[in-house]
Design an enzyme around this catalytic site. Structure first.
Site, short mmCIF file in Angstrom:
data_model
loop_
_atom_site.label_atom_id
_atom_site.label_comp_id
_atom_site.label_asym_id
_atom_site.label_seq_id
_atom_site.Cartn_x
_atom_site.Cartn_y
_atom_site.Cartn_z
CB ALA A 151 40.76 17.37 23.61
N GLY A 161 44.43 21.01 23.30
CA GLY A 161 43.31 21.77 22.72
C GLY A 161 43.20 23.19 23.26
CD GLU A 177 45.40 21.33 19.21
OE1 GLU A 177 44.64 20.85 20.07
OE2 GLU A 177 45.84 20.67 18.26
CD GLU A 225 48.10 17.67 21.73
OE1 GLU A 225 49.30 18.04 21.83
OE2 GLU A 225 47.15 18.47 21.67
N1 CAA Z 1 40.77 16.12 30.16
C1 CAA Z 1 39.95 15.69 31.14
N2 CAA Z 1 40.08 16.05 32.43
C2 CAA Z 1 41.09 16.89 32.73
C3 CAA Z 1 41.97 17.39 31.76
C4 CAA Z 1 41.77 16.96 30.42
N3 CAA Z 1 42.56 17.42 29.42
N4 CAA Z 1 42.87 18.18 32.37
C5 CAA Z 1 42.56 18.18 33.68
N5 CAA Z 1 41.48 17.41 33.90
C6 CAA Z 1 40.80 17.13 35.18
C7 CAA Z 1 41.60 16.12 36.00
O1 CAA Z 1 41.29 14.82 35.59
C8 CAA Z 1 41.09 16.44 37.40
O2 CAA Z 1 39.83 15.85 37.55
P1 CAA Z 1 39.48 15.07 38.95
O3 CAA Z 1 39.57 16.14 39.99
O4 CAA Z 1 38.09 14.56 38.71
O5 CAA Z 1 40.52 14.01 39.12
C9 CAA Z 1 40.89 17.95 37.35
O6 CAA Z 1 40.79 18.30 35.98
C10 CAA Z 1 42.04 18.71 37.96
O7 CAA Z 1 43.23 18.28 37.31
P2 CAA Z 1 44.54 17.80 38.11
O8 CAA Z 1 44.17 17.21 39.43
O9 CAA Z 1 45.35 16.96 37.19
O10 CAA Z 1 45.23 19.23 38.38
P3 CAA Z 1 46.80 19.52 38.54
O11 CAA Z 1 46.90 20.93 38.99
O12 CAA Z 1 47.44 18.46 39.37
O13 CAA Z 1 47.41 19.38 37.06
C11 CAA Z 1 47.46 19.76 34.68
C12 CAA Z 1 47.02 20.29 36.07
C13 CAA Z 1 49.01 19.79 34.61
C14 CAA Z 1 46.88 20.70 33.64
C15 CAA Z 1 46.94 18.31 34.50
O14 CAA Z 1 45.54 18.31 34.81
C16 CAA Z 1 47.13 17.79 33.12
O15 CAA Z 1 48.21 17.39 32.76
N6 CAA Z 1 46.03 17.76 32.30
C17 CAA Z 1 46.06 17.20 30.98
C18 CAA Z 1 46.74 18.19 30.02
C19 CAA Z 1 46.83 17.55 28.64
O16 CAA Z 1 47.50 16.56 28.42
N7 CAA Z 1 46.13 18.19 27.66
C20 CAA Z 1 46.12 17.74 26.29
C21 CAA Z 1 44.96 16.83 26.05
S1 CAA Z 1 45.06 16.04 24.49
C22 CAA Z 1 44.42 17.14 23.39
O17 CAA Z 1 44.09 18.28 23.71
C23 CAA Z 1 44.27 16.60 22.03
C24 CAA Z 1 43.94 17.57 20.95
O18 CAA Z 1 44.81 18.24 20.40
C25 CAA Z 1 42.58 17.69 20.46
#
Ligand code: CAA
Length: 258
Positions: free
Chosen positions: A63, A108, A111, A131
């Site tokens: 998400a 998400g 999920e 999360e």
């Molecule tokens: N939400 C918003 N933006 C996201 C995102 C997310 N979940 N995941 C990645 N992005 C964006 C980053 O902010 C980045 O944007 P910018 O270029 O504008 O800075 C772009 O995508 C590329 O991401 P990274 O530079 O971080 O890429 P990376 O290769 O270094 O890392 C990754 C990849 C390990 C997937 C890392 O992006 C990451 O950890 N993302 C978050 C993963 C996460 O925690 N997901 C769970 C969200 S909570 C949820 O989903 C709740 C629920 O159950 C409903």
């Protein structure tokens, strides 16, 4: 639609989440488009659907954290409901949905894959529910579906530790059915979808309903769900065609979903 594409190949529909700059993260707009996309699929002609993400790096990275970062408790609950409603639509969609997981499937992303009937992935895929590291619970069904798919103990371990796992471990614990190279993933998904699509649609749909509804019921009730759906197949065109083809030693079958 800006963030969701829909393509067809014969009787197979392909839904692609197309927000690669944010690794296909799910914000409210993407969720609304996904909802509308599934609503618009003509299930008289489409007999199996593949769900995937744009690009070679990410299926869905979760998400949208930026959007969630400013939510109040009530808004958080409403955001959870928005995701849950779309994912439940996918889970109960009349025809099978295969998740072709082509990279990150976190939060998400994991999920939404779990709301699909079948998951296959590329060898660069990564799964997890991160999360608790963000100070929230999984919010789009993760606490419920992960335990049902991989068992309670493994689900609790993955969710409490927020540890991401690679494709081979996801395969070992039964979260995915098969692992392919990135180039082989979509051809494999299409082959599986086409195989499903050539079977009697009326029976495939009834199987999906029987399995899904039966899993939520006690065994005494679950077998009745199956009996009723089994009975409903008889005297349909597809049952008569399928059985006649066998009796006439005919390979070609003309299933019409009627
Ligand atoms: N939400 C918003 N933006 C996201 C995102 C997310 N979940 N995941 C990645 N992005 C964006 C980053 O902010 C980045 O944007 P910018 O270029 O504008 O800075 C772009 O995508 C590329 O991401 P990274 O530079 O971080 O890429 P990376 O290769 O270094 O890392 C990754 C990849 C390990 C997937 C890392 O992006 C990451 O950890 N993302 C978050 C993963 C996460 O925690 N997901 C769970 C969200 S909570 C949820 O989903 C709740 C629920 O159950 C409903």
């Amino acid at each position: 639609m800006g963030f969701v594409r829909f393509d067809t190949e014969g009787a197979v529909g392909i839904v692609t989440i197309d927000r690669p700059k944010a690794l296909n993260a799910l914000n409210s707009e993407v969720l609304a488009e996904l909802d509308a996309c599934f609503d618009s699929i003509d299930t008289n002609t489409i007999r199996a659907v593949i769900l995937t993400g744009e690009g070679d790096k990410s299926f869905v990275a979760g998400a949208d954290i930026g959007e969630m970062s400013k939510l109040s408790p009530a808004e958080g609950e409403a955001f959870g409901k928005k995701g849950n409603d779309v994912f439940r639509k996918i889970e109960t969609f009349p025809v099978p949905v295969i998740a072709a997981v082509n990279g990150f499937a976190l939060g998400g992303g994991c999920e939404i894959a779990m709301s699909c009937d079948i998951r296959i992935c590329s060898d660069n895929a990564m799964f997890g529910q991160p999360e608790v590291g963000l100070g929230i619970t999984p919010g789009f069904g993760g606490t419920q579906r992960l335990a049902r798919i991989v068992g309670v103990g493994m689900a609790k371990q993955l969710i409490y530790t927020a540890r991401n796992i690679k494709a081979d471990e996801a395969f070992r614990i039964g979260l995915v059915n098969a692992v392919y190279s990135p180039e082989e993933l979509m051809p494999a998904a299409k082959k599986m979808a086409a195989t499903i699509a050539q079977n009697a649609p009326i029976a495939v749909r009834a199987c999906k309903k029987a399995i899904n509804e039966g899993l939520d019921a006690k065994m005494d009730d679950a077998i009745v769900i199956e009996e009723k759906l089994f009975g409903s197949c008889f005297e349909t065109h597809d049952q008569i065609e399928g059985m006649n083809a066998f009796l006439e030693k005919r390979k070609e079958k003309n299933f019409t979903n009627s």
